[in-house]
Design an enzyme around this catalytic site. Structure first.
Site, PDB file in Angstrom:
ATOM      1  N   GLU A  72      -0.655 -19.407  -6.150  1.00 23.61           N
ATOM      2  CA  GLU A  72      -1.400 -18.528  -7.065  1.00 23.61           C
ATOM      3  C   GLU A  72      -1.714 -17.272  -6.275  1.00 23.61           C
ATOM      4  OE1 GLU A  72      -1.561 -19.128 -10.094  1.00 23.61           O
ATOM      5  OE2 GLU A  72      -1.348 -21.292 -10.274  1.00 23.61           O
ATOM      6  N   CYS A  99      -8.481 -11.985  -8.729  1.00 25.97           N
ATOM      7  CA  CYS A  99      -7.035 -11.783  -8.860  1.00 25.97           C
ATOM      8  C   CYS A  99      -6.734 -11.170 -10.213  1.00 25.97           C
ATOM      9  CB  CYS A  99      -6.310 -13.109  -8.688  1.00 25.97           C
ATOM     10  SG  CYS A  99      -6.953 -14.408  -9.741  1.00 25.97           S
TER      11      CYS A  99
HETATM   12  P1  NAP Z   1      -4.944 -14.447   2.119  1.00 24.50           P
HETATM   13  O1  NAP Z   1      -5.182 -13.493   3.209  1.00 24.50           O
HETATM   14  O2  NAP Z   1      -3.556 -14.692   1.690  1.00 24.50           O
HETATM   15  O3  NAP Z   1      -5.625 -15.823   2.565  1.00 24.50           O
HETATM   16  C1  NAP Z   1      -5.642 -16.941   1.713  1.00 24.50           C
HETATM   17  C2  NAP Z   1      -5.771 -18.206   2.552  1.00 24.50           C
HETATM   18  O4  NAP Z   1      -4.597 -18.355   3.344  1.00 24.50           O
HETATM   19  C3  NAP Z   1      -6.940 -18.159   3.525  1.00 24.50           C
HETATM   20  O5  NAP Z   1      -7.489 -19.439   3.654  1.00 24.50           O
HETATM   21  C4  NAP Z   1      -6.253 -17.726   4.810  1.00 24.50           C
HETATM   22  O6  NAP Z   1      -6.982 -18.094   5.934  1.00 24.50           O
HETATM   23  C5  NAP Z   1      -4.961 -18.525   4.706  1.00 24.50           C
HETATM   24  N1  NAP Z   1      -3.869 -18.055   5.559  1.00 24.50           N
HETATM   25  C6  NAP Z   1      -3.778 -16.909   6.282  1.00 24.50           C
HETATM   26  N2  NAP Z   1      -2.607 -16.891   6.965  1.00 24.50           N
HETATM   27  C7  NAP Z   1      -1.931 -18.029   6.661  1.00 24.50           C
HETATM   28  C8  NAP Z   1      -0.671 -18.573   7.034  1.00 24.50           C
HETATM   29  N3  NAP Z   1       0.130 -17.937   7.893  1.00 24.50           N
HETATM   30  N4  NAP Z   1      -0.300 -19.756   6.506  1.00 24.50           N
HETATM   31  C9  NAP Z   1      -1.093 -20.410   5.637  1.00 24.50           C
HETATM   32  N5  NAP Z   1      -2.314 -19.941   5.249  1.00 24.50           N
HETATM   33  C10 NAP Z   1      -2.737 -18.766   5.752  1.00 24.50           C
HETATM   34  O7  NAP Z   1      -5.761 -14.045   0.797  1.00 24.50           O
HETATM   35  P2  NAP Z   1      -7.266 -13.558   0.718  1.00 24.50           P
HETATM   36  O8  NAP Z   1      -7.316 -12.186   1.252  1.00 24.50           O
HETATM   37  O9  NAP Z   1      -8.181 -14.606   1.264  1.00 24.50           O
HETATM   38  O10 NAP Z   1      -7.498 -13.574  -0.867  1.00 24.50           O
HETATM   39  C11 NAP Z   1      -7.253 -12.497  -1.694  1.00 24.50           C
HETATM   40  C12 NAP Z   1      -5.928 -12.653  -2.405  1.00 24.50           C
HETATM   41  O11 NAP Z   1      -5.929 -13.857  -3.157  1.00 24.50           O
HETATM   42  C13 NAP Z   1      -5.680 -11.531  -3.403  1.00 24.50           C
HETATM   43  O12 NAP Z   1      -4.342 -11.124  -3.306  1.00 24.50           O
HETATM   44  C14 NAP Z   1      -5.953 -12.200  -4.738  1.00 24.50           C
HETATM   45  O13 NAP Z   1      -5.316 -11.595  -5.833  1.00 24.50           O
HETATM   46  C15 NAP Z   1      -5.456 -13.585  -4.473  1.00 24.50           C
HETATM   47  N6  NAP Z   1      -6.006 -14.541  -5.436  1.00 24.50           N
HETATM   48  C16 NAP Z   1      -5.173 -15.078  -6.380  1.00 24.50           C
HETATM   49  C17 NAP Z   1      -5.675 -15.940  -7.350  1.00 24.50           C
HETATM   50  C18 NAP Z   1      -4.789 -16.548  -8.406  1.00 24.50           C
HETATM   51  O14 NAP Z   1      -5.198 -17.516  -9.011  1.00 24.50           O
HETATM   52  N7  NAP Z   1      -3.604 -16.013  -8.640  1.00 24.50           N
HETATM   53  C19 NAP Z   1      -7.030 -16.279  -7.330  1.00 24.50           C
HETATM   54  C20 NAP Z   1      -7.840 -15.730  -6.349  1.00 24.50           C
HETATM   55  C21 NAP Z   1      -7.319 -14.864  -5.397  1.00 24.50           C
HETATM   56  P3  NAP Z   1      -7.981 -17.052   6.647  1.00 24.50           P
HETATM   57  O15 NAP Z   1      -8.710 -16.302   5.586  1.00 24.50           O
HETATM   58  O16 NAP Z   1      -8.851 -17.933   7.434  1.00 24.50           O
HETATM   59  O17 NAP Z   1      -7.115 -16.147   7.471  1.00 24.50           O
END
Ligand code: NAP
Length: 472
Positions: free
Chosen positions: A246, A280
């Site tokens: 997602e 999101c």
């Molecule tokens: P992110 O940077 O992609 O991080 C998401 C999760 O992935 C965090 O727990 C992060 O850990 C972890 N992560 C980081 N590097 C990783 C790797 N190499 N392998 C596996 N996991 C890893 O996203 P975010 O900045 O937290 O969240 C914002 C994004 O989420 C936006 O793009 C938003 O649109 C999206 N979002 C989508 C939805 C949906 O339902 N489509 C809902 C909510 C949010 P750390 O934070 O500890 O580094």
């Protein structure tokens, strides 16, 4: 400073290395979480596994989820304060989030009680036999759930509650930016009777914990919510596993010339600025038909003035910070770049630390980074469109396909938009983010693989169908 331990199958775990969690508004450290290593990761996956265990009965799953809903409602203020302290989301938003997470628990409790089997009579054709085929669902043995920062509780609830309802054990890896709420939520679930082996929560650097979970051979499914960049990396690395992704969005609010103007303006404000624009499905582009542009812009700016940004703990604040100063700087740079390409800021546009003002910008060129990429914050770029066809073409032109909102009184135009927009959701006369916690939810294109979440769909993906047949 308060140290939060994490849990391997119900057992509290600490570490000699700790990671700070900061309040985005004050910059103060609000907690520390352990930085675990590969050994703990392996131990967690081994221990949080169905292997040989009896699946919890439907009644047990219902009772745990139902109790958790009651307990979360009772402790709503405590959870709201914790969310605000580690995310900078204002109290209005963090209270709302606790309410949504309670709904997730309630829906999951209800679903746990429902039978999910089907029966197929086999004597339907000349080739048939006097038999019946039955289906039942069996939980996956071990799920890895990785959650983002923007809904520190609700995103976790959307991974963990359906897994409990389906009977599937989960290893949770919350964002290191907001892990405290997730840890307290796991403790709450244990206190409501969830056996330790059904849930672990781990913190540590991504290259060890998150990537280790994605690659782990005992993990049968990775459920990920977060950015497109990390999601696509997971798609490459997960290998032979079920994967739910997602990802990000770039959702439009399309305002047609026959729209109820007051409604359009309200939806533009709520869609752009709620949750500091960090949903999101937040409104990321407002596409307005040429003939009503001036009227819409005037009224939008007027209403948006009441969306006061500031100290997230102040009950008068409507827009808190974004997640950190670095994220706010990206938004500020996008505003500067848009202005350099001809856009005009009509409201806001300034940044102080992690606080980005609710910002309205007009004359935004269609190829500006602000509207081509996901701008995760309280920015409201307005773009003029010739008609619905132009709005559809512009919506479909970006890489994302999460959700959309269309404001119109014309049902024919609404239906046309539903058919033509390449997105996961179309909401007519609503913000793109509208949903209930049990309805199917998720995007296509770079917003996701089209596998839906929402309690009911998530439970299906977290289980496998087995069929058996009997002579009849
Ligand atoms: P992110 O940077 O992609 O991080 C998401 C999760 O992935 C965090 O727990 C992060 O850990 C972890 N992560 C980081 N590097 C990783 C790797 N190499 N392998 C596996 N996991 C890893 O996203 P975010 O900045 O937290 O969240 C914002 C994004 O989420 C936006 O793009 C938003 O649109 C999206 N979002 C989508 C939805 C949906 O339902 N489509 C809902 C909510 C949010 P750390 O934070 O500890 O580094």
């Amino acid at each position: 400073m308060k140290k939060y331990c994490v849990y391997i199958a119900g057992e509290a775990v600490e570490s000699s290395d700790w990671i700070d969690v900061n309040d985005p508004y004050t910059g103060e450290i609000v907690g520390r979480v352990p930085s675990l290593g590969e050994k703990e990761l392996d131990r967690a996956v081994e221990a949080t596994h169905l292997r040989g265990r009896e699946v919890l009965t439907r009644f047990q799953r219902f009772e745990i989820l139902n109790r958790a809903k009651e307990e979360l409602s009772r402790r709503a203020e405590e959870f709201s304060a914790l969310i605000t302290s580690e995310s900078g989301l204002c109290v209005r938003e963090s209270r709302y989030e606790v309410g949504r997470a309670s709904d997730v628990l309630q829906f999951a409790a209800m679903e746990a009680l429902k039978d999910d089997g089907q029966i197929f009579s086999c004597d339907l054709t000349p080739h048939g036999k006097a038999r019946k085929i039955f289906t039942l669902r069996e939980p996956l043995q071990c799920i890895a759930s990785i959650t983002p920062f923007n809904h520190p509780l609700n995103q976790v609830a959307h991974k963990v509650a359906p897994a409990i309802a389906a009977g599937a054990p989960t290893v949770l890896k919350p964002s290191l930016k907001t892990p405290l709420t997730a840890i307290r939520f796991v403790e709450l679930l244990y206190s409501c009777g969830l056996p330790g082996w059904m849930l672990s929560v781990l913190t540590g650097v991504d290259s060890v914990i998150a990537e280790g979970l994605v690659r782990h051979p005992l993990v049968e499914m990775v459920s990920f919510t977060g950015s497109e960049k990390v999601g696509k990396r997971i798609a490459r690395e997960a290998g032979y596993k079920k994967v739910v992704l997602e990802l990000g969005g770039n959702d439009p609010l399309i305002v047609l010339s026959d729209a109820d103007m007051q409604l359009a303006v309200k939806l533009a404000c709520e869609g752009s600025f709620r949750n500091s624009g960090q949903r999101c499905t937040a409104v990321k582009r407002i596409l307005v038909e040429r003939g009503i542009l001036d009227e819409f812009v005037g009224k939008f700016v007027e209403m948006a003035r009441s969306y006061r940004s500031g100290n997230p703990r102040d009950p008068e604040t409507v827009v808190g910070t974004v997640i950190d100063e670095a994220a706010a700087k990206v938004l500020e740079e996008r505003v500067i770049a848009a202005v350099a390409s001809g856009a005009r800021v009509l409201l806001g546009g300034k940044r102080l630390g992690a606080l980005m003002e609710p910002t309205i910008i007009v004359d935004v060129p269609r190829d500006c980074e602000m509207v081509v990429k996901e701008s995760f914050g309280p920015l409201a770029p307005i773009m003029v469109v010739d008609d619905l066809e132009d709005a559809i073409q512009l919506t479909n032109s970006t890489a994302y396909g999460l959700s959309s909102g269309i404001v119109t009184r014309d049902l024919n135009k609404a239906i046309y938009a539903v058919k033509k927009l390449r997105v996961g959701t179309c909401n007519i006369n609503e913000v793109p983010g509208y949903r209930i916690e049990s309805s199917p939810f998720g995007g296509i294109k770079d917003s996701g693989l089209g596998i839906k979440e929402g309690v009911i769909e998530a439970m299906k993906f977290m289980s496998n169908i087995k069929t058996f047949s009997l002579p009849w």
